[in-house]
Design an enzyme around this catalytic site. Structure first.
Site, short mmCIF file in Angstrom:
data_model
loop_
_atom_site.label_atom_id
_atom_site.label_comp_id
_atom_site.label_asym_id
_atom_site.label_seq_id
_atom_site.Cartn_x
_atom_site.Cartn_y
_atom_site.Cartn_z
N CYS A 114 39.67 35.63 28.77
CA CYS A 114 38.30 35.40 28.32
C CYS A 114 37.36 35.63 29.49
O CYS A 114 37.66 35.22 30.62
CB CYS A 114 38.18 33.96 27.80
N GLU A 158 36.34 35.82 19.03
CA GLU A 158 34.86 35.73 19.13
C GLU A 158 34.31 34.67 18.18
O GLU A 158 33.41 33.92 18.56
CB GLU A 158 34.21 37.09 18.84
N HIS A 161 34.45 31.31 19.59
CA HIS A 161 33.36 30.96 20.53
C HIS A 161 32.15 30.38 19.80
O HIS A 161 31.42 29.57 20.35
CB HIS A 161 32.92 32.18 21.35
C1 SB7 Z 1 42.07 39.30 24.27
C2 SB7 Z 1 40.79 39.41 24.77
C3 SB7 Z 1 39.70 39.18 23.96
C4 SB7 Z 1 39.90 38.82 22.66
C5 SB7 Z 1 41.16 38.71 22.15
C6 SB7 Z 1 42.24 38.95 22.97
C7 SB7 Z 1 38.27 39.30 24.45
C8 SB7 Z 1 38.04 38.77 25.80
C9 SB7 Z 1 36.61 38.76 26.19
N1 SB7 Z 1 35.96 37.58 25.76
O1 SB7 Z 1 35.99 36.50 26.51
C10 SB7 Z 1 35.24 37.55 24.60
O2 SB7 Z 1 34.94 36.32 24.13
NI NI Z 2 36.23 34.85 25.17
#
Ligand code: SB7
Ligand code: NI
Length: 191
Positions: A114, A158, A161
């Site tokens: 994240c 997402e 979040h």
């Molecule tokens: C791996 C990475 C993400 C989502 C699902 C699996 C996105 C990472 C970036 N973020 O922190 C978005 O919230």
């Molecule tokens: Ni994230």
């Protein structure tokens, strides 16, 4: 331009709040934020721009991660086919909602990361393998799409979040690498 300086990190209270729905028509500050969130992702995936501005590559980002507690996210998942220039799924999602999902679960073999978490947290993060997603575009147009595998995982990360949920909340604290029955493990990206 959004850079890592605008991204709030673990411990910031906004990351644990439930974000507010948006109403249409959006005001221009919200339209601009949506476009900036998507631009951040595209920039972060460009090796030269990412290096220049020290961006961590990302496939998704949610408004609360830039301290805006509103139900808006951007997702930009590149094609798995390196020959193709169209992304597999790229959108700005306003008030996104998963209206149905598979019983079948999936998770990434390397776990998740994240932009708001500056450490590696090992462990499987169980997700729905397929989701039906409803959302609004910036214009207010309503959309409904079906997603599976990696794009579905990203959208679930997402939307979490927007509800104050972090990916590691889903990891089994007793045994982070325990797999639920019947889960499919997805090789992440480079496979
Ligand atoms: C791996 C990475 C993400 C989502 C699902 C699996 C996105 C990472 C970036 N973020 O922190 C978005 O919230
Ligand atoms: Ni994230």
């Amino acid at each position: 331009m959004i850079t890592m300086n605008e991204v709030i990190r673990e411990g910031h209270p906004t990351l644990r709040k439930k974000a507010e729905p948006l109403t249409f028509p959006l005001d221009s500050s919200m339209t601009e934020l949506g476009e900036e969130l998507l631009a951040f992702l595209i920039n972060s995936q460009d090796p030269e721009i990412a290096e220049k501005y020290e961006l961590r590559p990302g496939v998704g980002i949610a408004a609360p991660q830039v301290d805006v507690s509103k139900r808006m996210v951007a997702v930009h998942v590149p094609s798995q086919d390196p020959e193709s220039s169209d992304p597999e799924f790229s959108a700005i999602l306003v008030n996104p909602k998963i209206v149905s999902h598979s019983v079948q679960q999936t998770c990434l073999s390397d776990g998740e990361g994240c932009l708001s978490v500056d450490r590696e947290v090992p462990g499987y993060v169980p997700r729905h393998k397929r989701v039906t997603l409803e959302y609004y575009e910036l214009t207010g147009e309503k959309k409904k799409v079906r997603l599976r595998d990696f794009p579905a995982i990203v959208v679930q990360h997402e939307i979490d979040h927007l509800n104050g949920v972090m990916f590691y909340d889903h990891i089994d604290p007793e045994n982070p690498l325990a797999l639920p029955d019947n889960i499919e493990v997805l090789g992440s990206e480079e496979e």
